[in-house]
Design an enzyme around this catalytic site. Structure first.
Site, PDB file in Angstrom:
ATOM      1  N   ASP A  21       7.068  -2.414  -6.069  1.00  0.00           N
ATOM      2  CA  ASP A  21       6.858  -0.983  -5.834  1.00  0.00           C
ATOM      3  C   ASP A  21       6.996  -0.682  -4.337  1.00  0.00           C
ATOM      4  OD1 ASP A  21       3.211  -0.599  -5.629  1.00  0.00           O
ATOM      5  OD2 ASP A  21       4.483  -2.318  -5.116  1.00  0.00           O
ATOM      6  N   ASP A  26       6.238  -4.909   0.031  1.00  0.00           N
ATOM      7  CA  ASP A  26       7.278  -5.243  -0.951  1.00  0.00           C
ATOM      8  C   ASP A  26       8.625  -5.423  -0.248  1.00  0.00           C
ATOM      9  OD1 ASP A  26       5.290  -3.146  -2.150  1.00  0.00           O
ATOM     10  OD2 ASP A  26       5.986  -4.310  -3.871  1.00  0.00           O
ATOM     11  N   ASN A  50       2.897   2.115  -5.257  1.00  0.00           N
ATOM     12  CA  ASN A  50       2.711   2.656  -3.907  1.00  0.00           C
ATOM     13  C   ASN A  50       3.219   4.100  -3.808  1.00  0.00           C
ATOM     14  OD1 ASN A  50       1.519   0.434  -2.600  1.00  0.00           O
ATOM     15  ND2 ASN A  50       3.526  -0.583  -2.468  1.00  0.00           N
ATOM     16  N   THR A 135       4.953  -7.707  -7.701  1.00  0.00           N
ATOM     17  CA  THR A 135       4.182  -7.333  -6.512  1.00  0.00           C
ATOM     18  C   THR A 135       3.732  -5.875  -6.550  1.00  0.00           C
ATOM     19  OG1 THR A 135       6.174  -6.714  -5.264  1.00  0.00           O
ATOM     20  CG2 THR A 135       5.442  -9.026  -5.111  1.00  0.00           C
ATOM     21  N   GLU A 175      -8.552  -4.466  -6.613  1.00  0.00           N
ATOM     22  CA  GLU A 175      -7.358  -4.461  -5.739  1.00  0.00           C
ATOM     23  C   GLU A 175      -6.353  -3.459  -6.313  1.00  0.00           C
ATOM     24  OE1 GLU A 175      -4.283  -5.851  -6.946  1.00  0.00           O
ATOM     25  OE2 GLU A 175      -3.321  -5.109  -5.128  1.00  0.00           O
ATOM     26  N   PHE A 176      -5.514  -2.862  -5.484  1.00  0.00           N
ATOM     27  CA  PHE A 176      -4.676  -1.728  -5.861  1.00  0.00           C
ATOM     28  C   PHE A 176      -3.792  -2.006  -7.086  1.00  0.00           C
ATOM     29  CE2 PHE A 176      -2.454   2.200  -5.155  1.00  0.00           C
ATOM     30  CZ  PHE A 176      -1.137   1.954  -5.505  1.00  0.00           C
ATOM     31  N   ASN A 177      -3.040  -3.096  -7.089  1.00  0.00           N
ATOM     32  CA  ASN A 177      -2.081  -3.324  -8.181  1.00  0.00           C
ATOM     33  C   ASN A 177      -2.774  -3.405  -9.541  1.00  0.00           C
ATOM     34  OD1 ASN A 177       0.180  -3.288  -6.539  1.00  0.00           O
ATOM     35  ND2 ASN A 177       0.157  -5.511  -6.205  1.00  0.00           N
ATOM     36  N   HIS A 250       0.954  -8.475   2.106  1.00  0.00           N
ATOM     37  CA  HIS A 250       0.548  -9.095   0.841  1.00  0.00           C
ATOM     38  C   HIS A 250       1.715  -9.711   0.056  1.00  0.00           C
ATOM     39  CE1 HIS A 250      -3.270  -6.808   1.220  1.00  0.00           C
ATOM     40  NE2 HIS A 250      -2.512  -5.784   1.558  1.00  0.00           N
ATOM     41  N   ASP A 251       2.727  -8.912  -0.238  1.00  0.00           N
ATOM     42  CA  ASP A 251       3.666  -9.259  -1.297  1.00  0.00           C
ATOM     43  C   ASP A 251       4.546 -10.477  -1.042  1.00  0.00           C
ATOM     44  OD1 ASP A 251       4.089  -5.747  -2.077  1.00  0.00           O
ATOM     45  OD2 ASP A 251       2.660  -7.212  -2.834  1.00  0.00           O
TER      46      ASP A 251
HETATM   47  O1  RIB Z   1      -3.237  -4.361  -2.712  1.00  0.00           O
HETATM   48  C1  RIB Z   1      -1.997  -4.625  -2.106  1.00  0.00           C
HETATM   49  C2  RIB Z   1      -0.882  -4.405  -3.073  1.00  0.00           C
HETATM   50  O2  RIB Z   1      -0.839  -3.038  -3.480  1.00  0.00           O
HETATM   51  C3  RIB Z   1       0.495  -4.676  -2.461  1.00  0.00           C
HETATM   52  O3  RIB Z   1       1.373  -5.105  -3.455  1.00  0.00           O
HETATM   53  C4  RIB Z   1       0.918  -3.330  -1.948  1.00  0.00           C
HETATM   54  O4  RIB Z   1       2.345  -3.212  -1.850  1.00  0.00           O
HETATM   55  C5  RIB Z   1       0.391  -2.442  -3.029  1.00  0.00           C
HETATM   56  O5  RIB Z   1       1.334  -2.441  -4.089  1.00  0.00           O
HETATM   57 CA    CA Z   2       3.483  -3.915  -3.787  1.00  0.00          CA
END
Ligand code: RIB
Ligand code: CA
Length: 335
Positions: A21, A26, A50, A135, A175-177, A250-251
């Site tokens: 995303d 990413d 995102n 990711t 966590e966001f994903n 992160h990714d």
């Molecule tokens: O929490 C971090 C994740 O969420 C990463 O993959 C960032 O790109 C968002 O997608």
């Molecule tokens: Ca991501």
């Protein structure tokens, strides 16, 4: 099916399908996959996360343009989570999802079709060969499992960036994903395949500092300058939105694990995804004391060889070199 890991150079390149995303980090994952000789990037699929999927798809095409990836299909996917309303992250990635650099007009256009079909068809066409790296929110991956459960036995392994065994980054728990689509994550974590989770406990070790910026500056290409501008934006966003001095990238950790797992310490665990919690929805409830086989058995990244990780990323950018682009009168940068 157990994956056979080895350090780089121990065999043919790993065939990777990257579901993402884009998204600043990413963009680094795509760059690392494209620039590593240990990976054959067979397709990029995009998902809402995102930013909306039209934007994450365009951003994936922008990265393919900058990377010279003319033959890697970019296939758009789900526009939103399985059940919940989409939650994007403009506070970290901006309205475009890739804010910071001067806009680049993509020369690469999306390949017709849907990401879910691309994932299913790619995995089933090459049993035991495809490594699925995700990711972003896991909506596409979950839908692919529902459409064709056989992919669980056909995929070589699945590596995701997502989750956390300590604190979240959207809520204290999530966590966001995972937070964006916990129902999809639950489907993915319960599937009978080899799954590795690179969560925040691992990816927060992958900080981008002035040292990495200087290393990118020394490369001196259009791509390296674009990545620097991405990270300058990301750094400011992380300082204001998360109070972190240096942004965690992160990714690319998920991609780096495929390239060289010796850069990581992982531990077996049983992971359940909370989908009903009032306060903890999206939490990856991780039990390192229950690492027996079966659904929910996950390898969890715990320690990162940070210097080795950044060497991989910088080497990938160096290997890609200069991809001819030019500045268009519209202010965008066109190839
Ligand atoms: O929490 C971090 C994740 O969420 C990463 O993959 C960032 O790109 C968002 O997608
Ligand atoms: Ca991501």
């Amino acid at each position: 099916m157990t994956a056979v890991h080895g350090p780089p150079g121990t065999g043919a390149p790993r065939k990777v399908l990257l579901d993402c995303d884009p998204g600043h980090d990413d963009a680094f994952a795509i760059t690392l996959a494209a620039g590593s000789p240990a990976i054959e990037l067979v397709a990029i699929t995009t998902v809402a996360g995102n930013q909306t999927v039209d934007k994450t798809t365009r951003n994936a095409c922008v990265m393919c343009t900058l990377l010279g990836l003319a033959d890697t299909p970019v296939v758009a996917g789900c526009e939103g989570p399985l059940i919940r309303a989409l939650r994007t992250a403009p506070e970290f990635h901006g309205p475009s999802g890739l804010d910071g650099p001067r806009p680049v007009e993509p020369r690469v256009v999306p390949t017709p079709g849907h990401a879910v079909d691309r994932i299913v068809d790619t995995v089933l066409a090459s049993p035991g060969e495809i490594t699925l790296v995700a990711t972003g929110p896991l909506t596409n991956v979950a839908m692919a499992l529902r459409k064709a459960p056989a992919i669980a036995g056909a995929v070589r392994e699945v590596v995701i960036m997502g989750g956390s065994y300590s604190r979240g980054n959207v809520t204290p728990a999530a966590e966001f994903n995972i937070y964006v689509d916990p129902e999809a994550a639950r489907v993915v974590f319960e599937a009978p395949w080899r799954l590795t989770m690179m969560g925040l406990d691992l990816t927060h070790q992958a900080t981008f500092t002035d040292v990495e910026e200087r290393r990118l500056e020394q490369i001196g290409t259009t791509l390296s300058r674009f990545l620097i501008d991405l990270m300058r934006y990301f750094k400011n966003a992380y300082r204001s939105a998360a109070g972190m001095e240096d942004p965690p990238v992160h990714d690319p950790c998920a991609v780096a694990y495929v390239i060289d797992p010796t850069l990581f310490e992982v531990a077996g665990a049983h992971v359940e995804v909370e989908t009903n919690g009032l306060w903890a929805s999206g939490m990856t409830v991780t039990d390192f004391k229950a690492a027996g086989p079966g659904p929910g058995r996950v390898d969890v990244g715990t320690e990162l060889d940070r210097p080795g990780f950044w060497d991989l990323v910088i080497s990938a950018v160096e290997r890609i070199g200069e991809v001819p682009v030019s500045t268009s009168p519209t202010g965008g940068v066109e190839p």
